[in-house]
Enzyme design. Structure first.
Site, mmCIF file in Angstrom:
data_model
loop_
_atom_site.group_PDB
_atom_site.id
_atom_site.type_symbol
_atom_site.label_atom_id
_atom_site.label_comp_id
_atom_site.label_asym_id
_atom_site.label_seq_id
_atom_site.Cartn_x
_atom_site.Cartn_y
_atom_site.Cartn_z
ATOM 1 N N LYS A 264 60.921 107.824 50.996
ATOM 2 C CA LYS A 264 59.577 108.386 50.822
ATOM 3 C C LYS A 264 59.397 109.624 51.677
ATOM 4 O O LYS A 264 58.956 110.684 51.202
ATOM 5 C CB LYS A 264 58.555 107.302 51.185
ATOM 6 C CG LYS A 264 57.176 107.545 50.640
ATOM 7 C CD LYS A 264 56.248 106.356 50.979
ATOM 8 C CE LYS A 264 56.532 105.168 50.081
ATOM 9 N NZ LYS A 264 55.847 103.929 50.543
ATOM 10 N N ARG B 234 52.508 104.245 55.817
ATOM 11 C CA ARG B 234 53.373 103.533 54.867
ATOM 12 C C ARG B 234 54.782 103.400 55.438
ATOM 13 O O ARG B 234 55.276 104.294 56.114
ATOM 14 C CB ARG B 234 53.515 104.300 53.552
ATOM 15 C CG ARG B 234 52.217 104.649 52.891
ATOM 16 C CD ARG B 234 52.510 105.354 51.573
ATOM 17 N NE ARG B 234 51.376 106.146 51.176
ATOM 18 C CZ ARG B 234 51.159 106.561 49.934
ATOM 19 N NH1 ARG B 234 52.025 106.281 48.986
ATOM 20 N NH2 ARG B 234 50.103 107.287 49.643
ATOM 21 N N GLY C 59 59.511 92.360 51.343
ATOM 22 C CA GLY C 59 59.156 91.868 52.670
ATOM 23 C C GLY C 59 58.669 92.967 53.604
ATOM 24 O O GLY C 59 58.268 92.691 54.736
ATOM 25 N N MET D 156 56.193 96.040 54.998
ATOM 26 C CA MET D 156 54.737 96.174 55.051
ATOM 27 C C MET D 156 54.217 97.107 53.962
ATOM 28 O O MET D 156 54.792 98.150 53.699
ATOM 29 C CB MET D 156 54.287 96.707 56.410
ATOM 30 C CG MET D 156 52.792 96.551 56.589
ATOM 31 S SD MET D 156 52.154 97.557 57.939
ATOM 32 C CE MET D 156 51.968 99.131 57.135
ATOM 33 N N ARG E 251 59.778 109.835 43.403
ATOM 34 C CA ARG E 251 61.021 109.069 43.559
ATOM 35 C C ARG E 251 61.696 108.982 42.199
ATOM 36 O O ARG E 251 61.081 109.290 41.169
ATOM 37 C CB ARG E 251 60.722 107.674 44.104
ATOM 38 C CG ARG E 251 59.792 106.880 43.227
ATOM 39 C CD ARG E 251 59.470 105.532 43.851
ATOM 40 N NE ARG E 251 58.365 104.905 43.105
ATOM 41 C CZ ARG E 251 57.803 103.761 43.440
ATOM 42 N NH1 ARG E 251 58.179 103.110 44.530
ATOM 43 N NH2 ARG E 251 56.839 103.242 42.710
ATOM 44 N N HIS F 195 52.670 96.153 38.174
ATOM 45 C CA HIS F 195 53.767 95.391 38.776
ATOM 46 C C HIS F 195 54.590 94.679 37.712
ATOM 47 O O HIS F 195 55.821 94.769 37.685
ATOM 48 C CB HIS F 195 53.179 94.379 39.769
ATOM 49 C CG HIS F 195 54.221 93.521 40.429
ATOM 50 N ND1 HIS F 195 54.552 92.269 39.967
ATOM 51 C CD2 HIS F 195 55.013 93.756 41.499
ATOM 52 C CE1 HIS F 195 55.494 91.756 40.730
ATOM 53 N NE2 HIS F 195 55.801 92.636 41.676
ATOM 54 N N ARG G 59 89.557 80.618 22.446
ATOM 55 C CA ARG G 59 89.619 79.208 22.859
ATOM 56 C C ARG G 59 89.830 78.335 21.642
ATOM 57 O O ARG G 59 88.923 78.170 20.830
ATOM 58 C CB ARG G 59 88.325 78.812 23.567
ATOM 59 C CG ARG G 59 88.203 79.353 24.975
ATOM 60 C CD ARG G 59 86.766 79.319 25.458
ATOM 61 N NE ARG G 59 86.028 80.356 24.773
ATOM 62 C CZ ARG G 59 85.145 81.182 25.368
ATOM 63 N NH1 ARG G 59 84.879 81.071 26.632
ATOM 64 N NH2 ARG G 59 84.520 82.089 24.660
ATOM 65 N N ARG H 252 94.603 80.874 23.542
ATOM 66 C CA ARG H 252 94.881 79.879 24.581
ATOM 67 C C ARG H 252 95.128 78.525 23.943
ATOM 68 O O ARG H 252 94.402 78.107 23.043
ATOM 69 C CB ARG H 252 93.686 79.781 25.533
ATOM 70 C CG ARG H 252 93.907 78.792 26.657
ATOM 71 C CD ARG H 252 92.731 78.770 27.618
ATOM 72 N NE ARG H 252 91.563 78.133 27.036
ATOM 73 C CZ ARG H 252 90.389 78.050 27.655
ATOM 74 N NH1 ARG H 252 90.232 78.575 28.851
ATOM 75 N NH2 ARG H 252 89.380 77.469 27.069
ATOM 76 N N GLU I 228 94.154 80.266 37.121
ATOM 77 C CA GLU I 228 92.844 79.692 37.403
ATOM 78 C C GLU I 228 92.909 78.620 38.472
ATOM 79 O O GLU I 228 91.954 77.890 38.689
ATOM 80 C CB GLU I 228 92.208 79.148 36.117
ATOM 81 C CG GLU I 228 93.144 78.293 35.289
ATOM 82 C CD GLU I 228 92.580 77.957 33.890
ATOM 83 O OE1 GLU I 228 91.359 78.017 33.703
ATOM 84 O OE2 GLU I 228 93.377 77.632 33.002
ATOM 85 N N SER J 13 96.157 86.106 32.964
ATOM 86 C CA SER J 13 94.736 86.341 32.722
ATOM 87 C C SER J 13 93.965 85.435 33.673
ATOM 88 O O SER J 13 94.096 84.211 33.620
ATOM 89 C CB SER J 13 94.388 86.032 31.268
ATOM 90 O OG SER J 13 93.014 86.242 31.061
ATOM 91 N N GLY K 88 91.358 83.212 34.990
ATOM 92 C CA GLY K 88 90.237 82.400 34.538
ATOM 93 C C GLY K 88 89.337 82.184 35.743
ATOM 94 O O GLY K 88 89.464 81.206 36.465
ATOM 95 N N THR K 89 88.440 83.139 35.956
ATOM 96 C CA THR K 89 87.707 83.133 37.229
ATOM 97 C C THR K 89 86.643 82.052 37.294
ATOM 98 O O THR K 89 86.164 81.738 38.385
ATOM 99 C CB THR K 89 87.094 84.510 37.508
ATOM 100 O OG1 THR K 89 86.422 84.956 36.335
ATOM 101 C CG2 THR K 89 88.170 85.505 37.887
ATOM 102 N N ASP L 288 87.092 78.768 36.448
ATOM 103 C CA ASP L 288 87.760 77.634 37.076
ATOM 104 C C ASP L 288 88.309 78.003 38.445
ATOM 105 O O ASP L 288 88.315 77.186 39.367
ATOM 106 C CB ASP L 288 88.900 77.129 36.179
ATOM 107 C CG ASP L 288 88.357 76.264 35.050
ATOM 108 O OD1 ASP L 288 87.127 76.267 34.857
ATOM 109 O OD2 ASP L 288 89.149 75.593 34.385
ATOM 110 N N CYS M 194 89.508 86.847 32.205
ATOM 111 C CA CYS M 194 88.762 86.396 31.030
ATOM 112 C C CYS M 194 87.670 85.407 31.394
ATOM 113 O O CYS M 194 87.171 84.702 30.540
ATOM 114 C CB CYS M 194 89.705 85.814 29.984
ATOM 115 S SG CYS M 194 90.594 84.354 30.542
ATOM 116 N N TYR N 205 92.982 94.922 32.317
ATOM 117 C CA TYR N 205 91.820 94.813 31.436
ATOM 118 C C TYR N 205 90.888 93.701 31.894
ATOM 119 O O TYR N 205 91.275 92.840 32.693
ATOM 120 C CB TYR N 205 92.257 94.565 29.981
ATOM 121 C CG TYR N 205 92.866 93.205 29.749
ATOM 122 C CD1 TYR N 205 92.074 92.101 29.444
ATOM 123 C CD2 TYR N 205 94.235 93.006 29.844
ATOM 124 C CE1 TYR N 205 92.617 90.850 29.259
ATOM 125 C CE2 TYR N 205 94.795 91.767 29.655
ATOM 126 C CZ TYR N 205 93.981 90.688 29.350
ATOM 127 O OH TYR N 205 94.522 89.446 29.173
#
Lengths: 900, 900
Positions: free
Chosen positions: B32, B102, B111, B113, B351, B467, B573, B629, B756, B775, B777-778, B780, B842, B862
């Site tokens: 600001k 301000r 949070g 003021m 802004r 808001h 799958r 798979r 995984e 690949s 398997g994030t 699991d 994946c 990828y």
């Protein structure tokens, strides 16, 4: 030098006191061949023969069945020397030479070809042998055995095709033993066996050299068998190691009453007592003793006149001298095979004797006293996996029980179980968690899985060196062998002893130290630890670097742990204190609390109980460190389980059963192992952590006020993120410090964490900033690293072991490549952030010898295991320390290899 | 140089065309303050004032509330300059100066003021202001507002203690708006407010400088508030950053009909159309527009004569010029606050304007065309998280539906849900998986959790910059604001529109693009992707290095994936093909097969179905790679679940219900996530793998025969040990090669694995020897790395987020420190063993922008995500590539920071 001269020999002759090899050539000659050469060189009577080197095996395997060109001339030359020494010729119709062919790798393994005896006999030489020996019955029996063994082992005709006509012939002749069959029936059997082989589409080679090369090829082929290959893969033995082939002139223990065959140990393999021990059979050949077909007699005088000492005192004395020489030479208990041919003693094999844990400990200590070995060697020689049997319970003699029968005390210990009659039944019930005793006429390698699953093994036939006895001792499992009084029904539904019938599923108890078979279940008590045991443990404590603690949840466990030599408690599971009937009600009230105040009231009700438990444990441990873990399991474990009657529980809690049911449903988790447990409980219900910290603080003050030192270590479970520990540590520190301020007391305590999640391992530096110690919870860590639920792995674990995907159950033996790698990373990261970080392990692996060795190498400070495993861990820790310290280490490794 | 001269300035003045700071000093002056200085320097009319540097905040926090000694003289000096410029004095009873205070950090955060206006008024200066302005009502209202704001924000008196008497006064006076209250009631309110503060145990400082320093301290203190601190911890913003304080001379929009206050965007933030956009209120102060208390009028001509353009044409023209200058200067959409005081325009803030995804895309493309920015900047400026809203469905206009009411089109998109009236209800039902629409008179920051949980937001009051509207656009969530027709019952049980009553739980549908409120659920259809969207995507494809694939299980998904720009299928799958009604019977027959042949028959029944599915997918993908798979879930997932009716299933299988029940029980697992699934199924039932491999091979041949290229990649799930993959790969290779031989076809295909499990990561070198691709398997992997079940984490996840233990849900945003570290290790080990290893991801994270950026940095080839996330991934991948490429990267980072 030419290429040819660079090549090493392929065939190593031994005979008449001269040998081309020695025991240092185990890799090239195999264990059996190296020892035959060594014995020959020592001047011990060994029938002459030769060993084909393991290199030939490698060429054979790689070339798809070809031999090096140099092999045949070397074999021919060795054969000629053997014929000359023995004054017989292979295939000679007057004085035919007979040989045995046996496999022999540096390490023995399952799936390898068995022995073939009596090679060289055919339709013509059998007649020569009959004339030459003056014993046509003997000659025909030898030929019959050759056909049977060669048919089975080399030609692949199923064993029972030979056994059935043999049994029929004995029945027709009305005799019990093979040796009682006369010339006529034997001659008929020979014809029948040749016909069986022909009907099986194979031909028995009449030409002795064809027999020989067929048997040699069968040995090499068996090296590539599926079973042997799997075993090597599991044990990490390279396929290129190869097996040797031992070809040796035959000597006969079945030439009459002045002939015999037997097995001897230089010390009692069951007790370790330093006296010649063994069994023999008069007028028997080869495997008759080991196979347990006839029950043999003892070698040493037993008072009834059947012993070798009494029947052939000269031979006995000669054997005793050989044994003495061999033990002094090898500096370890030797297990020998011998044959007496018309009064002349021949040694056929010597190897390191397998022994019970008690024998291992006693002989090791006594050999140190005798100056045979040093203490490091003694410590290295005891199998830690087997040691535990020493700590197993024995029959409580003060109980009343009925001894049903008595057999041979084949492997010490005592155990009860339900009777089963097949290995498959044993395996099935054993896997289902049942205690079973496997009862068999005799056992064979096909029964191993059932023996593994059983608590104890009882056989009707066979001696203390029978398959059942040897295997049971190796497993450290109670065994009563050769119990002739029992009669197993043909349909395998029961056995009877006189008028008593014991059916499948009935309970019996075996005492492997006395041979007693007892009806029903008998109380047992822990074995008293003998003097030698304490001596070995003291040596271990001198050698080891790793500390050894115990996992103990009660004062009783704590005292037992100290008894076994634990230096502290590495894991005290507080939830075990919650399952007590009175307490679980309070826990359930906590879970059902409708308000914070009601929850706090229930929790506060638990505090004095926990305080009392902790105080008793502190008293029992007298200043030794005690690691107390905060509440770990998900709360639903404290609620009734499916199928339980809910009404009394609901009534006790003052809620309706439907309310109770819905709370159970609400708390149920899809994957409880990965759910709301560990420090996640303490984070969401800090009042539980507060109560436990207060109970610890108060208990410590109470006990310290009595003048007993307290070394408290508070452990936060299942931390995956450093901030979890920081938040819980802040609560613990605040509460304990409040207690100390209230009491005006001082107490040094530390706060640390279980490392049981992969995330904790890879962020161990961050976590170490909040932790004064790490303790690897390898059970849970194994579960998360493998993504493998211990409770659910049963469905496929056996397949994984059979397919050699897992070399061992990863919950039993720590997986070094995966779990171990994360542990090493955590240790390194943790110490990088806090150099004085104390690091231990408190999973089941803390009592597994291989895992303890890993912990040593990974630089841990201590291992913690169940009290009964503490001596195992002390021994394994000592061996690990010796293994890395130069000569002593190499010696230990060699000892362990030789004992395989 | 002395130490004092080394110290930088603490106070930066701006006013009358001169400023000591500029926009480059964001770190020191906050966003600001930096922009106020910048605007002043540009000659734009900004009320004079000064900014206290963020360094003061750091000193204040570290010293426990102390200021640097130099601060007060610097403030006094700046104050004097301000007084001189404005010709007013602080506390002067004739011409009192009033100021606003301000907060303003470099990054805005919750949070902090809020603004305090009208500082400087007290019991005496209020009378001076009344005389000076000639408007006692205005003066009293200003004082009343000061007391209310100061009492709430600085003194901590609850807001509603002031609101209640204010509402009572309006009711007593019979007026609707604050501005309608006369002098008498205002004077009474001032007295009452002073009394409320006194009763609250606090004192309102009559001395203006005490007011000022109290407000400054309140700003700094709010920096350390729990909410702000948590926010910073979650976002990784250092506490030492600090906030600045802006003190600025007041100008008044509430001095009569020639005064006004408003908010303007340089382009429409909802559509991106390049025309001045905004709202204003005549005779209003400060936050009246944003707070949504009165519904404002548009700035641009709307035909009814209420617009700024029509009512104050000169001011409008001046504002339009300022907007044009600011946008050209900042090269981005600006969001301005302005006040017109007696006809004179003042700018209070500028802004970067928050915008909808559509507006972001359109304005970015148009600004490139206008030469304002380059393509890299355009790509960097679009929030990938928000982009997805562009792809969300809109109302299907061909459906028949009843429009209940129309409000302002505040945030585009369309969504249905059950009506709820409180944020708590919305959060509760939303967490339970319900779709809800949050209906509120107006929203406030306390409602954020409910807005997050809701599908859409409807407010009765407030404009398109209220808001509700601003937050909803930021969230990319549909919002209809200021719908005056709806009347919310005071008890919050329903709202009515004329005679229609909509109760809590009733379904409504909102169209945020038109402002329609529709009764019931209405069909929606996917948004058409506009020209600018395609342009941006093409730029992204030019910048990015990461490939982007989609997870697709059906030909329909595959076509959709291509539509969204996927370059292949990263995860198909196969089990999703098994859940079809016809097929699940075959799967169940397979499970219940009593013999191997019955099992094989059931499995063979599945093969033609799978072959057809695979063929259709290959056709849809036309030569793009397709990763299929093998069967992954535990078999019990295919059996009926608890509570299902078993009899029809049992009848279909030809088994009894008790048999069915016992099979269900037998297959049940304690922790199915860690159980008999993934390649463990294929290892134990190789016939399943064989069937799937054959179906793939046959489908590939069928499609290739049609002249369509096929790029098949076979993926083995849940590998933890290299040998698992080796065994499965051997089966796959054998079967596919058999098919190819039968068909005389050729097909290049590869075999790889999901990574995984933590064990796969740490032994990735061994696994890579068997795998042509990895690949991750994030989903699991996150479960096992954290030991955290996605299904069970709900019980404590919120606490973990609140306590800042997890910065975000690790299943939504990839955990770089833990999971990411293992991924990096796996990539490194994998490529060390196989340099050309292809590596992708994946899991769900493949569509999360932060996670995509990580994948780029970790060197993956990828990412693969759900089709709807593909554009998000393309954008995120482009930004990640730009971020690491020097200038462009820095620019992207700066743009993203400025937009926060």
């Amino acid at each position: 030098m030419t290429a040819a001269s660079e090549r090493s020999k392929l065939v190593y002759f031994f005979g008449a006191g001269q040998a081309e090899g020695d025991r240092g050539m185990r890799d090239r000659l195999g264990g059996k061949g190296a020892n035959l050469a060594e014995m020959t060189g020592m001047g011990i009577p060994v029938p002459p023969g030769f060993t084909i080197s393991t290199e030939v095996c490698t060429v054979f395997m790689e070339s798809g069945g070809q031999y090096p060109a140099e092999l045949r001339p070397e074999v021919d030359e060795a054969f000629a020397r053997m014929e000359q020494l023995l004054g017989r010729r292979f295939g000679d119709e007057e004085r035919p030479l007979m040989v045995s062919v046996r496999s022999g790798a540096a390490v023995s393994m399952p799936g390898m070809m068995d022995t073939v005896l009596n090679l060289g006999l055919n339709d013509r030489t059998v007649e020569g042998l009959a004339r030459d020996s003056g014993n046509p019955r003997f000659a025909l029996d030898a030929y019959r055995r050759l056909l049977q063994m060669y048919g089975d082992v080399v030609l692949g005709i199923p064993h029972d095709r030979f056994e059935r006509p043999l049994a029929a012939a004995k029945e027709a002749a009305g005799v019990e033993h093979d040796s009682q069959l006369g010339e006529g029936p034997l001659r008929a059997l020979v014809r029948e066996f040749l016909e069986i082989i022909r009907r099986g589409g194979r031909t028995f080679p009449q030409e002795p050299h064809d027999q020989l090369w067929g048997a040699i090829a069968a040995v090499f082929t068996s090296w590539g068998s599926r079973r042997a290959t799997h075993y090597r893969r599991k044990c990490g033995i390279p396929d290129t190691l190869g097996t040797a082939v031992n070809v040796q002139g035959m000597v006969f223990g079945n030439l009459g009453e002045d002939s015999a065959t037997g097995v001897a140990f230089t010390r009692d393999p069951s007790t370790g007592v330093c006296e010649l021990y063994g069994e023999y059979l008069v007028n028997a050949q080869g495997e008759d003793v080991v196979a347990g077909i006839r029950t043999p007699h003892p070698i040493r005088r037993n008072g009834d006149g059947t012993s070798l000492e009494e029947r052939m005192p000269g031979t006995f004395s000669e054997l005793a001298q050989v044994c003495d020489r061999l033990e002094r030479h090898y500096r370890d208990i030797q297990d020998l095979e011998f044959t007496v041919e018309r009064g002349r003693l021949w040694l056929l094999q010597t190897r390191t004797g397998k022994r019970s844990a008690a024998a291992a400990v006693r002989s090791a200590v006594e050999m140190v006293a005798e100056g045979l070995i040093d203490e490091a060697t003694a410590v290295g020689r005891i199998d830690p996996g087997q040691l535990q049997t020493l700590l197993h319970p024995s029959i409580d003699e003060s109980a009343s029980f009925e001894v049903l029968a008595t057999g041979l005390a084949a492997s010490p210990g005592a155990a009860s179980g339900q009777v089963v009659f097949t290995a498959d039944e044993a395996a099935e019930l054993g896997e289902a968690g049942e205690q079973v005793v496997l009862v068999r006429r005799e056992t064979s390698p096909e029964d191993i899985h059932g023996m593994t699953a059983a608590q104890a093994i009882l056989t009707a036939r066979g001696g203390t060196t029978s398959h059942a006895a040897v295997v049971a001792r190796g497993m450290g499992k109670c065994c009563v062998a050769g119990c002739k009084e029992i009669d197993i029904l043909p349909d395998g539904s029961a056995f009877s002893v006189g008028a008593v019938t014991v059916r499948k599923g009935d309970w019996i108890t075996l005492d492997g130290s006395t041979g007693r078979v007892i009806l029903g279940r008998v109380a047992t008590r822990p074995s008293e630890l003998q003097g030698e045991f304490r001596t070995v443990m003291e040596w271990c404590d001198r050698f080891r670097r790793l500390g050894v603690r115990a996992n103990a949840d009660t004062p009783h466990d704590a005292r037992q742990a100290i008894e076994f030599g634990a230096e502290g408690i590495g894991l005290c599971r507080t939830e075990h204190m919650f399952f007590d009937e009175e307490r679980i009600l309070l826990v359930r009230r906590m879970i059902f609390a409708a308000s914070n105040s009601a929850r706090r009231a229930a929790i506060d009700g638990l505090r004095p109980l926990q305080r009392g438990d902790f105080a008793d444990i502190f008293r029992a441990m007298g200043g030794r460190p005690v690691t107390i873990r905060l509440l770990d399991p998900p709360l639903h474990e404290f609620l009734p389980h499916e199928g339980d009657d809910l009404s009394p529980v609901a009534a006790g809690l003052g809620v309706s059963t439907s309310e109770l049911r819905s709370t159970i449903a609400r708390l149920a988790e899809a994957n409880p192992m990965l759910g709301h447990r560990g420090c996640r409980l303490g984070i969401t219900y800090p009042e539980i952590t507060e109560m436990q910290a207060r109970a610890m603080g108060e208990a410590a003050c109470d006990v310290a006020a009595e003048g007993v030192e307290v070394a408290l270590e508070v452990m936060v479970p299942l931390v995956g993120v450093a901030r979890e520990l920081a938040l819980q540590a802040a609560v613990i520190r605040r509460v304990i410090d409040e207690v100390l301020a209230e009491r005006g007391a001082e107490l040094g305590y530390t706060i640390g964490t279980m490392i049981e999640l992969p995330r904790a391992c890879v962020t161990a530096d961050e976590i170490a900033r909040e932790a004064q110690f790490f303790s690897f919870g390898t059970n849970d860590l194994t579960q998360t690293v493998f993504g493998l639920s211990r409770d659910d792995s049963g469905k496929f674990l056996q397949v994984y072991l059979d397919e050699a995907i897992y070399p061992a159950d990863p919950f039993a033996v720590l997986d070094e490549a995966g779990v171990g790698r994360l542990i090493r990373m955590a240790v390194e990261l943790g110490r990088s952030a806090r150099p004085d970080l104390k690091v231990g392990i408190c999973g089941e692996h803390g009592g597994d010898p291989a895992s303890v060795a890993f912990c040593h190498r990974a630089g841990l400070d201590y291992v913690s295991c169940s009290p009964f495993r503490v001596p195992v861990a002390r021994l394994a820790a000592a061996q690990a320390a010796l293994a890395e310290s130069g000569d002593a280490g190499r010696r230990v490794a060699e000892e362990r290899l030789a004992a395989r």
